[in-house]
Design an enzyme around this catalytic site. Structure first.
Site, PDB file in Angstrom:
ATOM      1  N   ARG A  75       3.773  -6.518 -11.294  1.00  0.00           N
ATOM      2  CA  ARG A  75       3.175  -5.177 -11.265  1.00  0.00           C
ATOM      3  C   ARG A  75       4.084  -4.141 -10.592  1.00  0.00           C
ATOM      4  NH1 ARG A  75      -2.350  -7.109  -8.662  1.00  0.00           N
ATOM      5  NH2 ARG A  75      -1.045  -8.906  -8.199  1.00  0.00           N
TER       6      ARG A  75
ATOM      7  N   ASN B  34      40.821  12.052   2.756  1.00  0.00           N
ATOM      8  CA  ASN B  34      41.013  10.646   3.151  1.00  0.00           C
ATOM      9  C   ASN B  34      41.225   9.707   1.973  1.00  0.00           C
ATOM     10  OD1 ASN B  34      38.350  11.115   2.334  1.00  0.00           O
ATOM     11  ND2 ASN B  34      37.584   9.349   3.470  1.00  0.00           N
ATOM     12  N   TYR B  35      41.144  10.225   0.757  1.00  0.00           N
ATOM     13  CA  TYR B  35      41.103   9.341  -0.411  1.00  0.00           C
ATOM     14  C   TYR B  35      42.061   9.861  -1.466  1.00  0.00           C
ATOM     15  CZ  TYR B  35      38.788   6.688  -4.192  1.00  0.00           C
ATOM     16  OH  TYR B  35      38.499   5.844  -5.230  1.00  0.00           O
TER      17      TYR B  35
HETATM   18  C1  UD1 Z   1      -3.697 -12.953  -4.185  1.00  0.00           C
HETATM   19  C2  UD1 Z   1      -4.979 -13.779  -4.223  1.00  0.00           C
HETATM   20  C3  UD1 Z   1      -6.149 -12.828  -4.288  1.00  0.00           C
HETATM   21  C4  UD1 Z   1      -6.113 -11.879  -3.109  1.00  0.00           C
HETATM   22  C5  UD1 Z   1      -4.768 -11.180  -2.997  1.00  0.00           C
HETATM   23  C6  UD1 Z   1      -4.675 -10.463  -1.655  1.00  0.00           C
HETATM   24  C7  UD1 Z   1      -4.458 -15.890  -5.364  1.00  0.00           C
HETATM   25  C8  UD1 Z   1      -4.611 -16.673  -6.617  1.00  0.00           C
HETATM   26  N1  UD1 Z   1      -4.982 -14.656  -5.385  1.00  0.00           N
HETATM   27  O1  UD1 Z   1      -3.641 -12.244  -5.399  1.00  0.00           O
HETATM   28  O2  UD1 Z   1      -7.366 -13.539  -4.288  1.00  0.00           O
HETATM   29  O3  UD1 Z   1      -7.157 -10.925  -3.214  1.00  0.00           O
HETATM   30  O4  UD1 Z   1      -3.692 -12.097  -3.052  1.00  0.00           O
HETATM   31  O5  UD1 Z   1      -3.527  -9.676  -1.562  1.00  0.00           O
HETATM   32  O6  UD1 Z   1      -3.929 -16.380  -4.396  1.00  0.00           O
HETATM   33  N2  UD1 Z   1       3.446 -16.128  -4.708  1.00  0.00           N
HETATM   34  C9  UD1 Z   1       4.181 -17.271  -4.640  1.00  0.00           C
HETATM   35  N3  UD1 Z   1       4.267 -18.067  -5.756  1.00  0.00           N
HETATM   36  C10 UD1 Z   1       3.645 -17.733  -6.913  1.00  0.00           C
HETATM   37  C11 UD1 Z   1       2.860 -16.582  -6.965  1.00  0.00           C
HETATM   38  C12 UD1 Z   1       2.774 -15.785  -5.837  1.00  0.00           C
HETATM   39  O7  UD1 Z   1       4.779 -17.589  -3.607  1.00  0.00           O
HETATM   40  O8  UD1 Z   1       3.779 -18.517  -7.882  1.00  0.00           O
HETATM   41  C13 UD1 Z   1       3.403 -15.238  -3.530  1.00  0.00           C
HETATM   42  C14 UD1 Z   1       3.884 -13.857  -3.856  1.00  0.00           C
HETATM   43  O9  UD1 Z   1       5.299 -13.723  -3.623  1.00  0.00           O
HETATM   44  C15 UD1 Z   1       3.067 -12.971  -2.918  1.00  0.00           C
HETATM   45  C16 UD1 Z   1       1.820 -13.791  -2.646  1.00  0.00           C
HETATM   46  O10 UD1 Z   1       2.083 -15.112  -3.083  1.00  0.00           O
HETATM   47  O11 UD1 Z   1       3.732 -12.728  -1.691  1.00  0.00           O
HETATM   48  C17 UD1 Z   1       0.626 -13.250  -3.396  1.00  0.00           C
HETATM   49  O12 UD1 Z   1       0.929 -13.195  -4.765  1.00  0.00           O
HETATM   50  P1  UD1 Z   1       0.373 -12.028  -5.694  1.00  0.00           P
HETATM   51  O13 UD1 Z   1       0.865 -12.268  -7.045  1.00  0.00           O
HETATM   52  O14 UD1 Z   1       0.589 -10.706  -5.078  1.00  0.00           O
HETATM   53  O15 UD1 Z   1      -1.188 -12.390  -5.647  1.00  0.00           O
HETATM   54  P2  UD1 Z   1      -2.380 -11.399  -5.907  1.00  0.00           P
HETATM   55  O16 UD1 Z   1      -2.563 -11.254  -7.373  1.00  0.00           O
HETATM   56  O17 UD1 Z   1      -2.218 -10.166  -5.130  1.00  0.00           O
HETATM   57 MG    MG Z   2      -0.687  -9.456  -3.958  1.00  0.00          MG
END
Ligand code: UD1
Ligand code: MG
Length: 432
Positions: A15, A359-360
């Site tokens: 996103r 300088n350049y």
């Molecule tokens: C997640 C939660 C959601 C919550 C929100 C809060 C899940 C399934 N959903 O959604 O319920 O309301 O956070 O901010 O957990 N990441 C990984 N590996 C992956 C995918 C993501 O390490 O495969 C990490 C991302 O780098 C990020 C964090 O997990 O730092 C959250 O991922 P993101 O995709 O932002 O989750 P949300 O859709 O926001």
């Molecule tokens: Mg998130």
């Protein structure tokens, strides 16, 4: 503290609509992941950062600030999602706190609230007027039943405005039991960490919802979120420095980065931009000046001056429309309209308006060294490499060609004046 903190930082962040991994987007001059690690570091030494997407860049970025982090690589191709991210985790301690890496505004105090609770799972919830983008927390009779991700939610579930903030404290046995049982049968085909909640609830484990403040738990998922998080973070930075004694005029117009440090009495006027690991000591930064990665000591700068990286100004006055780059000015006055790059300039020296260090040459950069008590007339060009000894006067309009110039001389290069009598009248005619 006997606590393992796991920070999830392996996702793409689609996103954000950016080629750069989400957690590397900067807030106040540092990658957003830096901030959650910094807060975690204030509590424990056992920090696991889960990486995958652009993992080398993420690891290199965090190694600039922290050592002893444990990086674990998620098999994001086969096990995508926040649950997939937890699959390779081996915590040192029984208490495991999981943080999303896209929550830069979290503080140690908020994290600590999760730790004094004996439940098997403590999870963060926030009531929001606009819950869109977050997982919804289904609570019945005060008990957390499950979390449903927005993309999987029914219209009724979407209407729930209590959301999952993305921070959880688990007992290790909970993770050991449920992480291997996660499935990816959902709208995104991902393994959701949030599905642990429903399984644990069905097995009768204790799940305690912790209502938290929105401002600290905001997830950054878009460029709009990034800008909002930066505004909040910068406001905190400015307030902390004002509490520490810095004077800021119209503080909300001052751009300030995390790496900037102030000492003594400093005045920062409106519109200033202070970046990188700059150090400002007993100095006055006037309106709309830009300071990048430099040290400014007992000096005044601006208005509208630009001090570029690796500059050191001591007891120096730099006025409007002066650009300084990678230069050391010690006891110097450069009041107006100059470019001073790759230069070392010593005390008592006056730089006239319009002085330029050339300088350049299109291939390489060269040094300009100027001694003490040198008086440089306006519109002088110094063609580097050039070295001027102490006690020298350079006449206005001089082009100082490359070389070494000894002490106690006048340097002057000027095209002789020509006077053409009667030219004006002849050219414009009598009537003018
Ligand atoms: C997640 C939660 C959601 C919550 C929100 C809060 C899940 C399934 N959903 O959604 O319920 O309301 O956070 O901010 O957990 N990441 C990984 N590996 C992956 C995918 C993501 O390490 O495969 C990490 C991302 O780098 C990020 C964090 O997990 O730092 C959250 O991922 P993101 O995709 O932002 O989750 P949300 O859709 O926001
Ligand atoms: Mg998130």
């Amino acid at each position: 503290m006997n606590l393992t903190i796991v920070i999830l930082a392996a996702g793409k962040g689609s996103r954000m609509k950016s080629p750069k991994a989400k957690v590397l987007h900067e807030i106040c001059g540092r990658e957003m992941l830096y901030y959650s690690i910094k807060a975690a570091r204030e509590i424990t030494d056992d920090i696991i950062v889960v990486v995958a997407h652009q993992k080398d860049a993420v690891i290199a970025a965090m190694k600039k600030y922290f050592d002893n982090l444990i990086f674990v690589t998620q098999d994001a191709e086969n096990f995508p999602g926040t649950g997939g991210a937890m699959m390779g985790i081996q915590p040192r301690y029984d208490d495991v706190l999981v943080l999303n890496g896209d929550m830069p505004l979290i503080s140690r105090y908020s994290i600590e609230k999760f730790l004094s609770n004996p439940a098997d799972i403590v999870m963060s919830v926030i009531p929001l007027d606009n819950p869109s983008g977050y997982g919804r927390v289904v609570i019945e009779e005060g008990r957390v039943m499950r979390i449903v991700e927005e993309k999987d939610a029914t219209p009724q579930e979407k209407a729930i405005n209590t959301v999952n903030a993305g921070v959880y404290a688990f007992k290790h046995h909970v993770l050991q039991t449920y992480i291997p049982r996660l499935s990816n049968a959902n709208a995104q085909g991902e393994y959701y960490l949030t599905d642990v909640i429903e399984m644990a609830h069905k097995d009768g484990l204790s799940i305690s919802p912790l209502f938290v403040e929105e401002v600290e738990f905001k997830g950054v998922n878009s460029k709009n979120d990034l800008a909002n998080a930066e505004m909040i973070m910068m406001d905190r930075l400015r307030r902390n420095w004002m509490d520490a004694g810095v004077i800021m005029q119209l503080p909300e117009t001052i751009y300030l980065e995390e790496g900037v440090t102030f000492e003594g009495e400093c005045i920062i006027e409106n519109g200033a931009r202070l970046c990188g690991n700059s150090l400002i000591v007993n100095s006055h930064i006037k309106a709309h000046s830009v300071i990048e990665e430099s040290v400014i000591r007992n000096s005044d700068v601006g208005p509208l001056a630009h001090i570029r990286p690796q500059s050191l100004l001591d007891e120096t006055h730099v006025g409007n429309f002066v650009e300084v780059k990678k230069s050391t000015l010690n006891g110097v006055k450069a009041g107006h309209l100059s470019y001073l790059g790759d230069a070392t300039i010593d005390s008592g020296t006056n730089i006239g308006a319009g002085t330029i260090t050339c300088n350049y040459d299109g291939i390489k950069k060269y040094q300009t060294i100027i001694g003490k008590n040198v008086f440089i007339g306006s519109d002088t060009q110094l063609v580097a490499p050039v070295e001027i000894s102490d006690n020298v006067m350079i006449a206005a309009g001089t082009t100082v060609t490359a070389g070494k110039y000894e002490s106690d001389i006048l340097i002057l290069s000027r095209t002789p004046i020509r006077k053409v009598t009667g030219f004006f009248t002849k050219f414009f005619g009598k009537g003018k």
